[in-house]
Design a protein around this motif. Structure first.
Motif, PDB file in Angstrom:
ATOM      1  N   UNK A 135       0.825  -1.212   0.000  1.00 42.02           N
ATOM      2  CA  UNK A 135       0.000   0.000   0.000  1.00 42.02           C
ATOM      3  C   UNK A 135       0.861   1.265   0.000  1.00 42.02           C
ATOM      4  N   UNK A 136       2.168   1.110   0.177  1.00 42.76           N
ATOM      5  CA  UNK A 136       3.065   2.267   0.149  1.00 42.76           C
ATOM      6  C   UNK A 136       3.472   2.554  -1.296  1.00 42.76           C
ATOM      7  N   UNK A 137       4.197   3.629  -1.471  1.00 40.83           N
ATOM      8  CA  UNK A 137       4.695   3.976  -2.813  1.00 40.83           C
ATOM      9  C   UNK A 137       5.996   3.257  -3.134  1.00 40.83           C
ATOM     10  N   UNK A 138       6.544   2.521  -2.171  1.00 39.24           N
ATOM     11  CA  UNK A 138       7.795   1.796  -2.378  1.00 39.24           C
ATOM     12  C   UNK A 138       7.542   0.493  -3.118  1.00 39.24           C
ATOM     13  N   UNK A 139       8.555   0.025  -3.835  1.00 37.65           N
ATOM     14  CA  UNK A 139       8.445  -1.227  -4.578  1.00 37.65           C
ATOM     15  C   UNK A 139       9.682  -2.089  -4.358  1.00 37.65           C
ATOM     16  N   UNK A 140       9.436  -3.365  -4.132  1.00 35.04           N
ATOM     17  CA  UNK A 140      10.511  -4.355  -4.000  1.00 35.04           C
ATOM     18  C   UNK A 140       9.901  -5.716  -4.308  1.00 35.04           C
ATOM     19  N   UNK A 141      10.720  -6.622  -4.781  1.00 32.08           N
ATOM     20  CA  UNK A 141      10.224  -7.962  -5.076  1.00 32.08           C
ATOM     21  C   UNK A 141       9.845  -8.672  -3.780  1.00 32.08           C
ATOM     22  N   UNK A 142       8.983  -9.657  -3.906  1.00 31.96           N
ATOM     23  CA  UNK A 142       8.578 -10.437  -2.734  1.00 31.96           C
ATOM     24  C   UNK A 142       9.780 -11.104  -2.084  1.00 31.96           C
ATOM     25  N   UNK A 143      10.716 -11.559  -2.900  1.00 29.06           N
ATOM     26  CA  UNK A 143      11.922 -12.225  -2.383  1.00 29.06           C
ATOM     27  C   UNK A 143      12.736 -11.266  -1.514  1.00 29.06           C
ATOM     28  N   UNK A 144      12.947 -10.057  -1.992  1.00 28.95           N
ATOM     29  CA  UNK A 144      13.730  -9.077  -1.227  1.00 28.95           C
ATOM     30  C   UNK A 144      12.967  -8.605   0.007  1.00 28.95           C
ATOM     31  N   UNK A 145      11.664  -8.451  -0.126  1.00 34.14           N
ATOM     32  CA  UNK A 145      10.851  -8.034   1.013  1.00 34.14           C
ATOM     33  C   UNK A 145      10.863  -9.101   2.102  1.00 34.14           C
ATOM     34  N   UNK A 146      10.763 -10.355   1.716  1.00 31.49           N
ATOM     35  CA  UNK A 146      10.797 -11.447   2.698  1.00 31.49           C
ATOM     36  C   UNK A 146      12.152 -11.503   3.392  1.00 31.49           C
ATOM     37  N   UNK A 147      13.226 -11.328   2.639  1.00 32.72           N
ATOM     38  CA  UNK A 147      14.567 -11.327   3.243  1.00 32.72           C
ATOM     39  C   UNK A 147      14.684 -10.198   4.261  1.00 32.72           C
ATOM     40  N   UNK A 148      14.114  -9.051   3.938  1.00 35.69           N
ATOM     41  CA  UNK A 148      14.127  -7.929   4.872  1.00 35.69           C
ATOM     42  C   UNK A 148      13.320  -8.250   6.121  1.00 35.69           C
ATOM     43  N   UNK A 149      12.157  -8.864   5.947  1.00 36.03           N
ATOM     44  CA  UNK A 149      11.319  -9.266   7.081  1.00 36.03           C
ATOM     45  C   UNK A 149      12.120 -10.154   8.037  1.00 36.03           C
ATOM     46  N   UNK A 150      12.825 -11.110   7.498  1.00 37.79           N
ATOM     47  CA  UNK A 150      13.617 -12.022   8.332  1.00 37.79           C
ATOM     48  C   UNK A 150      14.716 -11.245   9.051  1.00 37.79           C
ATOM     49  N   UNK A 151      15.447 -10.394   8.325  1.00 35.88           N
ATOM     50  CA  UNK A 151      16.538  -9.618   8.939  1.00 35.88           C
ATOM     51  C   UNK A 151      16.017  -8.710  10.042  1.00 35.88           C
ATOM     52  N   UNK A 152      15.028  -7.914   9.720  1.00 38.59           N
ATOM     53  CA  UNK A 152      14.525  -6.912  10.667  1.00 38.59           C
ATOM     54  C   UNK A 152      13.817  -7.564  11.839  1.00 38.59           C
ATOM     55  N   UNK A 153      12.978  -8.530  11.566  1.00 40.11           N
ATOM     56  CA  UNK A 153      12.221  -9.176  12.641  1.00 40.11           C
ATOM     57  C   UNK A 153      13.153  -9.889  13.616  1.00 40.11           C
ATOM     58  N   UNK A 154      14.161 -10.569  13.108  1.00 42.21           N
ATOM     59  CA  UNK A 154      15.078 -11.284  13.991  1.00 42.21           C
ATOM     60  C   UNK A 154      15.927 -10.318  14.811  1.00 42.21           C
ATOM     61  N   UNK A 155      16.230  -9.144  14.269  1.00 39.61           N
ATOM     62  CA  UNK A 155      16.988  -8.140  15.021  1.00 39.61           C
ATOM     63  C   UNK A 155      16.147  -7.474  16.087  1.00 39.61           C
TER      64      UNK A 155
END
Length: 63
Positions: A31-51
């Motif tokens: 819903x934001x104006x940002x764009x990223x692939x699902x693969x990159x977004x999921x990798x970010x979720x794992x990095x950020x959530x685990x931190x």
């Protein structure tokens, strides 16, 4: 977007919306104006959530 920029957006979404799963985060991200692939977004979720919560692993869902 760089990985750091995606992580920043994901951190903000986690802080403001507290999603329980990757799917909820992805819906908010789309819903934001940002764009990223699902693969990159999921990798970010794992990095950020685990931190942010090292005692609780992120909910792994297939992107």
């Amino acid at each position: 977007m760089t990985d750091e920029q995606i992580d920043s957006v994901v951190r903000n979404l986690i802080h403001t919306h507290n999603p329980d799963s990757y799917r909820q985060l992805e819906a908010k991200f789309r819903t934001t104006t940002y764009r990223a692939s699902s693969k990159r977004l999921h990798a970010s979720w794992v990095r950020v959530h685990s931190n942010q919560n090292p005692t609780r692993p992120p909910a792994h869902e297939t992107p």
